[in-house]
Design an enzyme around this catalytic site. Structure first.
Site, mmCIF file in Angstrom:
data_model
loop_
_atom_site.group_PDB
_atom_site.id
_atom_site.type_symbol
_atom_site.label_atom_id
_atom_site.label_comp_id
_atom_site.label_asym_id
_atom_site.label_seq_id
_atom_site.Cartn_x
_atom_site.Cartn_y
_atom_site.Cartn_z
ATOM 1 N N SER A 124 0.876 -0.995 0.252
ATOM 2 C CA SER A 124 -0.367 -0.080 0.101
ATOM 3 C C SER A 124 0.798 1.246 -0.056
ATOM 4 C CB SER A 124 -0.994 -0.308 1.410
ATOM 5 O OG SER A 124 -0.009 -0.544 2.312
ATOM 6 N N HIS A 146 -2.186 -2.561 -6.299
ATOM 7 C CA HIS A 146 -2.716 -2.316 -4.973
ATOM 8 C C HIS A 146 -3.933 -2.508 -5.500
ATOM 9 C CE1 HIS A 146 -3.155 1.374 -1.360
ATOM 10 N NE2 HIS A 146 -3.154 -0.032 -1.154
ATOM 11 N N GLU A 158 -5.037 0.526 -7.801
ATOM 12 C CA GLU A 158 -3.989 1.183 -8.579
ATOM 13 C C GLU A 158 -2.594 0.973 -9.405
ATOM 14 O OE1 GLU A 158 -2.753 2.926 -4.401
ATOM 15 O OE2 GLU A 158 -2.718 5.420 -5.401
ATOM 16 N N ASN A 196 -3.170 6.133 -0.823
ATOM 17 C CA ASN A 196 -2.590 6.198 0.437
ATOM 18 C C ASN A 196 -1.824 8.501 0.435
ATOM 19 O OD1 ASN A 196 -3.743 4.893 1.770
ATOM 20 N ND2 ASN A 196 -1.931 3.373 1.230
HETATM 21 N N1 CAA Z 1 -17.786 -9.355 0.473
HETATM 22 C C1 CAA Z 1 -18.812 -9.553 0.332
HETATM 23 N N2 CAA Z 1 -19.084 -9.009 1.829
HETATM 24 C C2 CAA Z 1 -19.451 -7.987 1.879
HETATM 25 C C3 CAA Z 1 -17.794 -8.275 2.516
HETATM 26 C C4 CAA Z 1 -17.127 -8.790 1.837
HETATM 27 N N3 CAA Z 1 -15.444 -9.189 1.519
HETATM 28 N N4 CAA Z 1 -17.628 -7.264 3.273
HETATM 29 C C5 CAA Z 1 -19.562 -6.382 4.066
HETATM 30 N N5 CAA Z 1 -19.879 -7.021 2.865
HETATM 31 C C6 CAA Z 1 -21.572 -6.527 2.750
HETATM 32 C C7 CAA Z 1 -22.124 -7.040 3.786
HETATM 33 O O1 CAA Z 1 -21.603 -8.320 4.955
HETATM 34 C C8 CAA Z 1 -23.193 -6.062 3.992
HETATM 35 O O2 CAA Z 1 -23.991 -6.730 3.665
HETATM 36 P P1 CAA Z 1 -25.362 -6.862 4.281
HETATM 37 O O3 CAA Z 1 -25.750 -5.619 3.788
HETATM 38 O O4 CAA Z 1 -26.366 -8.008 3.521
HETATM 39 O O5 CAA Z 1 -25.595 -6.648 5.473
HETATM 40 C C9 CAA Z 1 -22.942 -5.347 2.719
HETATM 41 O O6 CAA Z 1 -21.247 -5.445 2.434
HETATM 42 C C10 CAA Z 1 -22.534 -3.561 3.640
HETATM 43 O O7 CAA Z 1 -21.548 -3.766 4.794
HETATM 44 P P2 CAA Z 1 -22.063 -3.301 6.117
HETATM 45 O O8 CAA Z 1 -23.671 -3.299 6.457
HETATM 46 O O9 CAA Z 1 -21.178 -3.787 7.213
HETATM 47 O O10 CAA Z 1 -21.836 -1.693 6.254
HETATM 48 P P3 CAA Z 1 -21.151 -0.857 4.870
HETATM 49 O O11 CAA Z 1 -22.701 -0.573 3.852
HETATM 50 O O12 CAA Z 1 -20.235 0.372 5.605
HETATM 51 O O13 CAA Z 1 -20.168 -1.719 3.527
HETATM 52 C C11 CAA Z 1 -18.002 -1.697 3.147
HETATM 53 C C12 CAA Z 1 -19.453 -1.630 4.380
HETATM 54 C C13 CAA Z 1 -18.829 -2.251 2.148
HETATM 55 C C14 CAA Z 1 -16.716 -1.871 3.927
HETATM 56 C C15 CAA Z 1 -18.142 -0.324 3.349
HETATM 57 O O14 CAA Z 1 -18.499 0.784 4.182
HETATM 58 C C16 CAA Z 1 -17.414 0.474 2.900
HETATM 59 O O15 CAA Z 1 -16.876 1.122 1.511
HETATM 60 N N6 CAA Z 1 -16.331 0.890 3.789
HETATM 61 C C17 CAA Z 1 -14.732 1.829 3.187
HETATM 62 C C18 CAA Z 1 -14.028 0.621 2.568
HETATM 63 C C19 CAA Z 1 -12.913 1.752 2.027
HETATM 64 O O16 CAA Z 1 -12.617 2.777 2.281
HETATM 65 N N7 CAA Z 1 -11.478 0.954 1.702
HETATM 66 C C20 CAA Z 1 -10.363 1.263 1.451
HETATM 67 C C21 CAA Z 1 -9.138 0.685 2.639
HETATM 68 S S1 CAA Z 1 -7.795 1.382 2.306
HETATM 69 C C22 CAA Z 1 -7.436 0.406 1.459
HETATM 70 O O17 CAA Z 1 -7.868 -0.480 1.172
HETATM 71 C C23 CAA Z 1 -6.027 0.352 1.190
HETATM 72 C C24 CAA Z 1 -4.376 0.545 2.065
HETATM 73 O O18 CAA Z 1 -3.383 0.313 1.061
HETATM 74 C C25 CAA Z 1 -5.093 0.745 3.358
#
Ligand code: CAA
Length: 291
Positions: A124, A146, A158, A196
């Site tokens: 990352s 990424h 990415e 990031n």
């Molecule tokens: N596979 C399948 N389904 C999944 C899942 C997965 N891995 N993870 C979550 N879901 C599903 C959940 O089970 C849930 O299903 P239901 O609606 O049936 O209950 C649905 O997705 C929505 O999840 P939640 O209700 O738990 O919560 P949410 O609506 O907030 O969605 C999320 C979860 C998709 C993670 C959303 O919050 C989101 O997009 N968050 C931001 C994530 C983000 O910014 N990621 C990047 C991080 S930075 C990175 O990764 C890189 C780095 O270098 C640090």
């Protein structure tokens, strides 16, 4: 025509490696996964079943495709097995430790001498150019690929070429990410790339706002969720990513961009020192009793 791999080898069966293996398998590719930690394989299998179950429930994947995808994923016992199983594309997704990754790429370069095999890293923030240098004669085949967490849901890959990466390798990475159902976007190899470099200082700033008493975490997250349409507030997202990972990435930004404005917030560092790493340790900014 751009050459796609037939078998993808994934190093690391954690959140990222497991997710990458899953999307590759759903895209119809054969996948081999290796993880050095005992227990990682069982956990990864469970995560695959749960995630695919959710996707079936939502009608995004049929049950038959989910079953066929699971059958395309093989867990192997060593890095060498990735070679003997005929993997022709490697995605490394081990922990964010520069020395570990460089040693691993030196080893991969000596194992995978076929010029057609691409050695991709899901780092990352660690310099792709430095990782490529560690791969010696295979440097031109090293590329940053990424993915974002949760991999099955997040659209972006990415793509980061190292200084040494052959243009054909970048094109093939873009083609593979597209085949995996993702949208690839290219960034140059500078600390933190784009994702990031832009995201982490924002999360860090949320810790400063909390530390300075501007607002409590619930209000900081609520304001950013409701006011900016973020799916998660910055402090909740930091927990989700891992507070230790956030500190590591801020260190890479500060060192790589020669600028102290990227230093991690003291409160963020203190939580890490206290073992409050976020979701994975059961407590970070918030508590996660079930985890
Ligand atoms: N596979 C399948 N389904 C999944 C899942 C997965 N891995 N993870 C979550 N879901 C599903 C959940 O089970 C849930 O299903 P239901 O609606 O049936 O209950 C649905 O997705 C929505 O999840 P939640 O209700 O738990 O919560 P949410 O609506 O907030 O969605 C999320 C979860 C998709 C993670 C959303 O919050 C989101 O997009 N968050 C931001 C994530 C983000 O910014 N990621 C990047 C991080 S930075 C990175 O990764 C890189 C780095 O270098 C640090």
């Amino acid at each position: 025509m751009t050459q796609l791999p037939t078998k993808v080898g994934v190093l690391g069966a954690g959140q990222m490696g497991g997710g990458i293996a899953q999307v590759a398998a759903v895209a119809g590719l054969q996948v081999c996964v290796y993880d050095a930690f005992p227990g990682a394989v069982e956990k990864c299998r469970g995560v695959h079943k749960k995630s695919l179950g959710k996707l079936v429930e939502k009608g995004k994947v049929t049950q038959a495709d989910a079953d066929a995808s699971l059958a395309r994923i093989e867990f192997v016992a060593s890095v060498e097995d990735l070679k003997s199983r005929g993997c022709d594309w490697i995605v490394e997704a081990v922990i964010e430790d520069a020395k570990l990754k460089k040693d691993l790429f030196a080893r991969l370069a000596s194992l995978f001498t076929d010029e057609r095999v691409v050695l991709a890293t899901n780092t990352s923030s660690i310099s792709i150019t430095e990782i490529a240098t560690a791969a010696g004669p295979a440097a031109g085949r090293v590329v940053g690929m990424h993915f974002f967490n949760p991999v099955p849901l997040m659209q972006l890959v990415e793509v980061i070429p190292a200084v040494q990466t052959a243009p054909g390798v970048t094109e093939r990475t873009i083609a593979l990410a597209t085949k995996m159902g993702k949208t690839p976007l290219k960034a140059n190899d500078r600390a933190g790339f784009i994702s990031n470099r832009v995201l982490m200082p924002m999360l860090n700033e949320a810790f400063y706002a909390w530390m300075e008493g501007v607002a409590e975490p619930e209000a900081i997250d609520g304001i950013m969720k409701l006011g900016c349409n973020f799916p998660m507030g910055p402090l909740r997202l930091a927990d989700f990513i891992g507070l230790d990972t956030c500190v590591n990435i801020m260190n890479v930004l500060a060192d790589g961009l020669n600028n102290d404005r990227y230093r991690a917030c003291p409160l963020l560092k203190q939580l890490v020192a206290a073992g409050r790493l976020g979701d994975k340790s059961g407590r970070g900014v918030y508590e996660y009793p079930g985890k």
